[in-house]
Design a protein around this motif. Structure first.
Motif, PDB file in Angstrom:
ATOM      1  N   LEU A   1       4.334  51.309  76.587  1.00  0.00           N
ATOM      2  CA  LEU A   1       3.634  51.036  75.338  1.00  0.00           C
ATOM      3  C   LEU A   1       3.319  52.304  74.530  1.00  0.00           C
ATOM      4  CD1 LEU A   1       1.150  48.143  76.225  1.00  0.00           C
ATOM      5  CD2 LEU A   1       3.394  48.004  75.145  1.00  0.00           C
ATOM      6  N   PRO A   2       2.782  53.372  75.137  1.00  0.00           N
ATOM      7  CA  PRO A   2       2.505  54.572  74.334  1.00  0.00           C
ATOM      8  C   PRO A   2       3.760  55.183  73.715  1.00  0.00           C
ATOM      9  CG  PRO A   2       1.350  54.659  76.434  1.00  0.00           C
ATOM     10  CD  PRO A   2       2.321  53.534  76.527  1.00  0.00           C
ATOM     11  N   PHE A   3       4.900  54.980  74.349  1.00  0.00           N
ATOM     12  CA  PHE A   3       6.142  55.542  73.835  1.00  0.00           C
ATOM     13  C   PHE A   3       6.633  54.741  72.633  1.00  0.00           C
ATOM     14  CE2 PHE A   3       5.740  56.891  78.182  1.00  0.00           C
ATOM     15  CZ  PHE A   3       6.233  58.181  78.203  1.00  0.00           C
ATOM     16  N   VAL A   4       6.695  53.413  72.763  1.00  0.00           N
ATOM     17  CA  VAL A   4       7.207  52.598  71.660  1.00  0.00           C
ATOM     18  C   VAL A   4       6.193  52.472  70.535  1.00  0.00           C
ATOM     19  CG1 VAL A   4       8.751  51.313  73.175  1.00  0.00           C
ATOM     20  CG2 VAL A   4       6.459  50.410  72.722  1.00  0.00           C
ATOM     21  N   ALA A   5       4.921  52.827  70.799  1.00  0.00           N
ATOM     22  CA  ALA A   5       3.929  52.837  69.718  1.00  0.00           C
ATOM     23  C   ALA A   5       4.263  53.902  68.686  1.00  0.00           C
ATOM     24  CB  ALA A   5       2.527  53.074  70.286  1.00  0.00           C
ATOM     25  N   ASN A   6       4.982  54.931  69.121  1.00  0.00           N
ATOM     26  CA  ASN A   6       5.399  56.011  68.222  1.00  0.00           C
ATOM     27  C   ASN A   6       6.917  56.138  68.289  1.00  0.00           C
ATOM     28  OD1 ASN A   6       5.611  58.271  66.606  1.00  0.00           O
ATOM     29  ND2 ASN A   6       4.857  59.705  68.154  1.00  0.00           N
ATOM     30  N   LEU A   7       7.600  55.204  67.676  1.00  0.00           N
ATOM     31  CA  LEU A   7       9.065  55.171  67.764  1.00  0.00           C
ATOM     32  C   LEU A   7       9.700  56.465  67.264  1.00  0.00           C
ATOM     33  CD1 LEU A   7       9.835  51.536  66.559  1.00  0.00           C
ATOM     34  CD2 LEU A   7      10.178  52.444  68.863  1.00  0.00           C
TER      35      LEU A   7
ATOM     36  N   GLU B   1       8.814  46.092  59.245  1.00  0.00           N
ATOM     37  CA  GLU B   1       7.862  46.046  60.354  1.00  0.00           C
ATOM     38  C   GLU B   1       8.363  45.131  61.462  1.00  0.00           C
ATOM     39  OE1 GLU B   1       5.051  46.704  62.984  1.00  0.00           O
ATOM     40  OE2 GLU B   1       5.445  47.890  61.176  1.00  0.00           O
ATOM     41  N   THR B   2       8.991  44.022  61.089  1.00  0.00           N
ATOM     42  CA  THR B   2       9.586  43.145  62.096  1.00  0.00           C
ATOM     43  C   THR B   2      10.726  43.854  62.828  1.00  0.00           C
ATOM     44  OG1 THR B   2       9.011  41.168  60.830  1.00  0.00           O
ATOM     45  CG2 THR B   2      10.751  40.938  62.473  1.00  0.00           C
ATOM     46  N   VAL B   3      11.519  44.621  62.099  1.00  0.00           N
ATOM     47  CA  VAL B   3      12.596  45.393  62.739  1.00  0.00           C
ATOM     48  C   VAL B   3      12.013  46.362  63.757  1.00  0.00           C
ATOM     49  CG1 VAL B   3      14.434  47.079  62.353  1.00  0.00           C
ATOM     50  CG2 VAL B   3      14.138  45.159  60.772  1.00  0.00           C
ATOM     51  N   ARG B   4      10.903  46.980  63.434  1.00  0.00           N
ATOM     52  CA  ARG B   4      10.265  47.915  64.360  1.00  0.00           C
ATOM     53  C   ARG B   4       9.788  47.182  65.612  1.00  0.00           C
ATOM     54  NH1 ARG B   4       8.775  52.922  62.309  1.00  0.00           N
ATOM     55  NH2 ARG B   4       6.980  53.054  63.689  1.00  0.00           N
ATOM     56  N   ILE B   5       9.269  45.986  65.457  1.00  0.00           N
ATOM     57  CA  ILE B   5       8.842  45.206  66.624  1.00  0.00           C
ATOM     58  C   ILE B   5      10.030  44.895  67.518  1.00  0.00           C
ATOM     59  CG2 ILE B   5       7.942  42.956  67.343  1.00  0.00           C
ATOM     60  CD1 ILE B   5       6.103  43.033  64.900  1.00  0.00           C
ATOM     61  N   TYR B   6      11.135  44.472  66.911  1.00  0.00           N
ATOM     62  CA  TYR B   6      12.329  44.168  67.697  1.00  0.00           C
ATOM     63  C   TYR B   6      12.902  45.429  68.341  1.00  0.00           C
ATOM     64  CZ  TYR B   6      12.839  39.215  66.550  1.00  0.00           C
ATOM     65  OH  TYR B   6      12.668  37.853  66.476  1.00  0.00           O
ATOM     66  N   ALA B   7      12.818  46.553  67.641  1.00  0.00           N
ATOM     67  CA  ALA B   7      13.282  47.822  68.221  1.00  0.00           C
ATOM     68  C   ALA B   7      12.443  48.181  69.436  1.00  0.00           C
ATOM     69  CB  ALA B   7      13.223  48.929  67.175  1.00  0.00           C
ATOM     70  N   ARG B   8      11.129  47.984  69.347  1.00  0.00           N
ATOM     71  CA  ARG B   8      10.261  48.256  70.499  1.00  0.00           C
ATOM     72  C   ARG B   8      10.653  47.380  71.685  1.00  0.00           C
ATOM     73  NH1 ARG B   8       5.749  47.606  66.475  1.00  0.00           N
ATOM     74  NH2 ARG B   8       5.326  49.711  65.674  1.00  0.00           N
ATOM     75  N   ALA B   9      10.875  46.101  71.420  1.00  0.00           N
ATOM     76  CA  ALA B   9      11.240  45.179  72.494  1.00  0.00           C
ATOM     77  C   ALA B   9      12.579  45.583  73.115  1.00  0.00           C
ATOM     78  CB  ALA B   9      11.312  43.751  71.964  1.00  0.00           C
TER      79      ALA B   9
END
Length: 382
Positions: A163-169, A131-139
């Motif tokens: 935001l709507p785009f990175v909410a659904n990686l 989940e942390t990796v996903r947060i960093y990927a969004r950033a």
């Protein structure tokens, strides 16, 4: 770019672009300025002594490695709870996706200062959970899109429209990032050509690499080795930083003297180029888009892919093109003046994109298949 982030970038169609981000990019401002002086907003082409040429979806695919087919990159700019089903207030959604809100001094309207993202998400902890990796990927993706592709004149802000785009990686790969990037490049050049605007923004790495690949007499010496994406060829290029006014004059003179023999009409057909290109770029799904005469969409930005004016770039014989579409009124639209759901507001143009494969395509023999453009207004470009 940590190794654990790479799978998310690959699924989003942004991995090749991210590889370009590993090098600092330097712009040859006099060269680019001389070209932009020849940009005509009526036709979305550079008018040269030998005729017209332009940056096309094919160039975006080869130079940046971006997907050019897919859904339009659009939506709304920040009022997600108003215009999106399941949308949430922007900063509440931001906190949910990134685990915290940026401090007030790092926020300006609907943007966050780049330094906050960079300082907060620069290094992924070695023991990070998925989940942390996903947060960093969004950033990383938010920074990548806001700087490499869709940078504005501020050059230091990350917009929350993503935001709507990175909410659904996992769903980001369905978008046409290439057409959105080209729309933004066209719009930035049109602004400089039409108004008293002096600072050029947009994906300028694409524009400069396009110049170097197509005009050998203007490219720097050396740099014979290249890989994919092709814009990486010039990653170590450092332009002179002095005498800019004189260099602009020299480039203007050089452009005045260009002939049809000085442009490489088909730089991507060479065997050594095809040998390094990623196979997905050459699939029919994407290559069929290179010839589409259609709308290019990036939220409130609508431009036109007038590729039937540059048929030799696609291996064909130039015919008399259709009259250019009059999109002058669209150039006054930039998303300011209130948020809205742009796919509805620009419904006709989104329909053009949805019917992009029915658009008229130049073929390699110079012939043209029919297209229908309902509701279009046309002008004669001179």
């Amino acid at each position: 770019m940590h190794d654990r982030i790479i799978p998310y970038l690959e699924r989003a169609g942004l991995y090749h672009l991210a590889r370009l981000n590993s090098q600092w990019f330097w712009l040859d401002e006099p060269l680019v300025s001389a070209f932009v002086e020849r940009w005509r907003p009526e036709t979305h082409t550079f008018h040269m002594p030998f005729g017209e040429c332009t940056v096309t979806l094919q160039d975006v695919a080869f130079q940046l490695g971006l997907p050019v087919d897919g859904e339009a990159v659009s939506g709304c700019l920040g009022e997600f709870e108003t215009y999106m089903e399941g949308g949430r207030p922007a900063w509440e959604w931001f906190e949910d996706l990134f685990g915290e809100r940026p401090p007030p001094n790092k926020v300006k309207q609907m943007t966050v200062h780049f330094t906050w993202f960079h300082e907060r998400f620069r290094v992924l902890p070695p023991d990070a959970s998925e989940e942390t990796v996903r947060i960093y990927a969004r950033a990383y993706i938010m920074m990548l899109l806001s700087t490499q592709l869709f940078g504005d004149k501020s050059a230091n802000r990350v917009h929350i429209r993503w935001l709507p785009f990175v909410a659904n990686l996992d769903g980001m790969g369905r978008y046409s990032w290439g057409s959105a990037a080209l729309a933004w490049l066209y719009r930035c050049m049109c602004r400089v050509a039409n108004r008293n605007v002096t600072n050029l923004a947009g994906p300028l790495q694409l524009l400069q690499s396009w110049i170097f690949w197509r005009f050998p007499s203007l490219r720097p010496a050396g740099f014979e080795v290249f890989s994919f994406p092709l814009a990486s060829r010039w990653s170590a290029y450092l332009p002179p930083n002095d005498g800019k006014e004189q260099r602009v004059i020299r480039y203007r003179l050089a452009l005045d003297r260009l002939t049809a023999r000085d442009i490489v009409w088909e730089p991507y057909s060479a065997l050594d180029v095809l040998a390094v290109v990623h196979p997905e770029i050459l699939t029919e799904e994407h290559s069929r888009m290179w010839r589409a005469v259609t709308a290019l969409i990036y939220f409130a930005v609508i431009e036109w892919h007038q590729v039937d004016r540059v048929v030799p770039q696609l291996g064909g014989v130039q015919h008399t093109p259709e009259d250019a579409l009059n999109v002058d009124w669209l150039h006054a639209k930039d998303g300011r003046g209130g948020d809205r759901w742009f796919p509805h507001y620009y419904q006709k143009w989104h329909e053009h994109w949805e019917n992009r494969l029915d658009a008229r395509h130049p073929d390699t023999s110079g012939g043209i298949s029919e297209r229908i453009l309902p509701g279009s207004t046309q002008i004669t470009a001179t």
